[in-house]
Design a protein around this motif. Structure first.
Motif: not given
Length: 750
Positions: A41-57, A464-469
């Motif tokens: 298995d490969v595990y990767a960090s998911g960063g932060g929680a996405p907002d609804q705008g990112f999910l919609n996009g 700037y790509s809508g994924r937060g920081e």
């Protein structure tokens, strides 16, 4: 894994064939990546929680419901079988609120244990048992980033990114047993089989070597150990026998090669050239090849083609519009590890690729013009440094025939910016000036410090790509070398700040609070910071405040050596209904500049003053040379009239101001930048400058029928640079040049 502006992917590379065999778009990941103990298995960090705008996009771009669900989990997982990656259900961290998660480093341990560092709450988690449902956690230092297990599996090392420390955790009790001070901004780390732990300190240009709970060595990774900061080491790879450590110097575009065969005396033995901003390293299983992941790619490319692979979600007349973040394309270079003669050749290439810098001795031998310019700088005692917002050269000065401009790309020409044009024509026209930063988040850092930290470089593409920081304060954002005003203060010069770092912070439950630090409040205009960008013609009020202070200084005779000013109304508020039109905003900014220059030129300080004006970034507006090319002005009685086409950068402006004020460079970037000495002369012209009144209606406001009004209404204009950049650029173009297709920016090697 890639985690930049465009696609976030987990990719497989065939090390024998040296080719990419598979890339899985995971939508949103970040810095952590590991295999489980079995390699299944490969595990990767998911960063932060996405907002609804990112999910919609993401949904609008074709993301499946399953992928959208994956985005909501902190740890991503893929099966690796037969050389093929297959997505598996993602993992949660029990008890971790979505509002507090930003996963960075990940490591796997014995008995299926999985470790994850969470940046936003300064906590490291240990997941165990069936489905990784068992959880233990412990607090560490500020903003944990990289993690790694010792060879015996008994110790987990955690780099505290904003805390200049390394936490050592007992994997059995999962308690911190030691916290060791290291360099500034420690990020990646690697353990040797002999028990040594190597930690990269991005903000100190060094490696800390840890053994037996102490720092046993500090290894400088810059080309010259005496260099100021700027190398930014941010990735490590250690040979299997532990005798060679490879360090990616992101800021120098090289890999430092370190002989670690002697446990108490390591030494840098050479450098390997790389692409732009190396940020990942690995060594092949046979130890013969080095894999170098470059975070910004190998070169810029043209982005006018409709087949460009990375685009914003905005379109212009049916044509894809590529944003500057998408042009930064990652790459993996495969390097045959060299023998001693080969490493020597590589090292010479690295040294040849680094600008030598310009100092007084170089200028003295550089011809009459440079010698004269250097002498002129010594006559100046006061510097006014004005930072504007987001314009390219062609947008404003493309209609000046003496320079390298494209009139078809002009949005705010002579009628809108009569003072900008008059000042460029009367003093010096800089038509080969480039911003060091790509966007405002790093652009202001470059303007103020001649450096952007590794946090900024890693955070802005996500933001700037809508994924937060990740959440961060000055411990991660601020340059370790300080800012231009700090440099002035250290050397006994007076300084004052007009809005560049002083700001107001507020919440729904509290009144606005002046947010400058205690020390900066003594050197900042609170009245200037109170003027809101969202309230109207802010720069007119800013000019009033500055000119009132200037009048006071005329009476007292005390005027600071250095004044730094934010003057950002040229950012505009798009075509938002009820707001001033873009042309009115830019014209207001131009009037503020004209009034400020006139006021200074009428004062008793004019004979010893230089004014520097630049944009924080060019934000991908149209320019026929390069989207980094920007508008800059240098104004002083000692400025040489004409066109100066020398290649200058933001750091060039800073270096010139430092030379005027007798300050040393702060970083490798201003140290190596070409100062604007050729733009100065010892033959002054003390003529007063007279502001040219507005040639357009500065009270014009947008209506609901203004082109782009609906799109503008959806943007955030509460402060400069919060609105979506690509959308705003398109709105401005279509509002000012309706029916004319918007050209895509041009890129070139520099």
């Amino acid at each position: 894994n890639t985690a930049g502006f465009h696609d976030h992917t987990i990719s497989l590379i065939d090390v024998r064939g040296e080719k990419l065999t598979q890339s899985v778009n995971v939508g949103k990941d970040w810095a952590g990546l590991c295999l489980d103990a079995e390699g299944d298995d490969v595990y990767a960090s998911g960063g932060g929680a996405p907002d609804q705008g990112f999910l919609n996009g993401a949904a609008s771009l074709g993301a499946s419901p399953e992928m959208l669900e994956t985005f909501k989990h902190p740890i991503l997982r893929l099966a690796l079988k037969g050389g093929v990656l297959t997505p598996r259900p993602a993992l949660d961290i029990p008890g971790l609120p979505e509002t507090q998660r930003w996963i960075a480093g990940i490591a796997s341990g014995e008995n299926g244990a999985l470790y994850a560092a969470n940046v936003d709450n300064d906590t490291v988690y240990k997941l165990t048992g069936a489905g990784h449902k068992g959880v233990a956690s412990t607090r560490v230092g500020y903003r944990p980033y990289g993690i790694g297990l010792s060879a015996d599996g008994q110790t987990l090392a955690v780099s505290n990114w904003g805390d200049a420390s390394l936490s050592l955790l007992d994997t059995e009790t999962f308690q911190e047993k030691n916290r060791i001070p290291v360099g500034v901004h420690p990020n990646e780390l690697v353990w040797g089989k002999d028990g040594r732990c190597f930690v990269a300190n991005a903000g100190s240009d060094s490696i800390s070597v840890i053994a037996h709970g102490n720092v046993t060595e500090t290894i400088k990774t810059s080309l010259d150990p005496k260099d100021p900061i700027g190398s930014t080491p941010d990735a490590l790879a250690l040979s299997s026998d532990g005798t060679r450590l490879y360090v990616a110097n992101a800021g120098n575009n090289d890999v430092a090669v370190i002989d670690t065969s002697h446990s108490k005396e390591s030494r840098v033995i050479g450098f390997i050239p790389t692409g732009w901003y190396p940020s990942a390293l690995a060594i092949s299983p046979d130890g013969g090849k080095l894999f170098v992941g470059t975070g910004k790619g190998l070169k810029f490319r043209a982005n006018a083609s409709s087949t460009t692979p990375y685009t914003s979600t905005n379109y212009d007349n049916g044509r894809k519009y590529d944003y500057i973040g998408g042009v930064l394309s990652g790459a993996v270079s495969v390097v045959d590890l060299p023998d001693a003669p080969g490493l020597a050749r590589y090292t010479r290439a690295v040294r040849d690729n680094v600008p030598a810098g310009v100092d007084a001795r170089t200028i003295t031998g550089g011809g009459r013009t440079l010698r004269e310019g250097l002498s002129a700088l010594k006559k100046i005692k006061h510097v006014v440094y004005i930072i504007r917002e987001n314009r390219t050269y062609d947008q404003e000065f493309g209609d000046i025939s003496q320079g390298n401009g494209d009139p078809s790309l002009v949005l705010f020409g002579q009628k809108v910016t009569p003072n900008g044009h008059a000042l460029a024509n009367r003093f010096v026209l800089l038509d080969n000036l480039y911003c060091n930063g790509e966007v405002s988040e790093d652009g202001h850092q470059w303007c103020d410090a001649a450096y952007a930290t590794d946090f900024i470089e890693k955070a802005w593409p996500n933001s700037y790509s809508g994924r937060g920081e990740p959440a961060a304060d000055s411990r991660l954002i601020a340059s370790p070398a300080g800012y231009l005003w700090d440099n002035a203060a250290r050397h006994g010069l007076t300084h004052f700040n007009y809005g560049e770092t002083a700001d107001f912070q507020a919440s729904p439950d509290t009144p606005p609070v002046f947010a400058a630090s205690k020390e900066m409040k003594k050197h900042s205009s609170e009245a200037y910071a109170k003027v809101s960008f969202n309230d109207g013609h802010s720069d007119s009020e800013h000019a009033d405040i500055f000119l009132a202070d200037l009048a006071t200084a005329e009476n007292t005779g005390a005027w600071p050596n250095l004044m730094v000013m934010s003057l950002g109304e040229d950012h505009t508020q798009g075509t938002s209904p009820g707001k001033y039109t873009p042309i009115a905003h830019v014209a207001s900014n131009d009037q503020a500049i004209g009034r400020i220059v006139e006021g200074i030129s009428r004062s008793k300080f004019w004979k010893e003053t230089a004014i520097f004006i630049i944009e924080d970034d060019a934000q991908d507006g149209p320019d026929h040379v390069d989207a980094h090319r920007t508008v800059g002005l240098v104004i002083s009685p000692y400025v040489r009239r004409g066109v100066d086409s020398t290649l200058y950068t933001t750091a060039s402006f800073i270096r010139t101001m430092e030379m005027i004020l007798g300050l040393p460079p702060m970083t490798q970037y201003d140290a190596a930048a070409t100062p604007l000495v050729a733009s100065f002369t010892t033959k002054p012209d003390f003529t007063v400058y007279r502001n040219i009144s507005a040639q357009v209606d500065m009270e014009a406001r947008n209506t609901k029928k203004t082109p782009g009004a609906a799109a503008s209404a959806r943007l955030d204009f509460s402060a400069p640079d919060r609105a979506d950049f690509a959308t705003l650029n398109r709105i401005l173009w279509n509002a000012i040049k309706p029916g004319v297709p918007m050209p895509a920016p041009v890129r070139r090697a520099r």
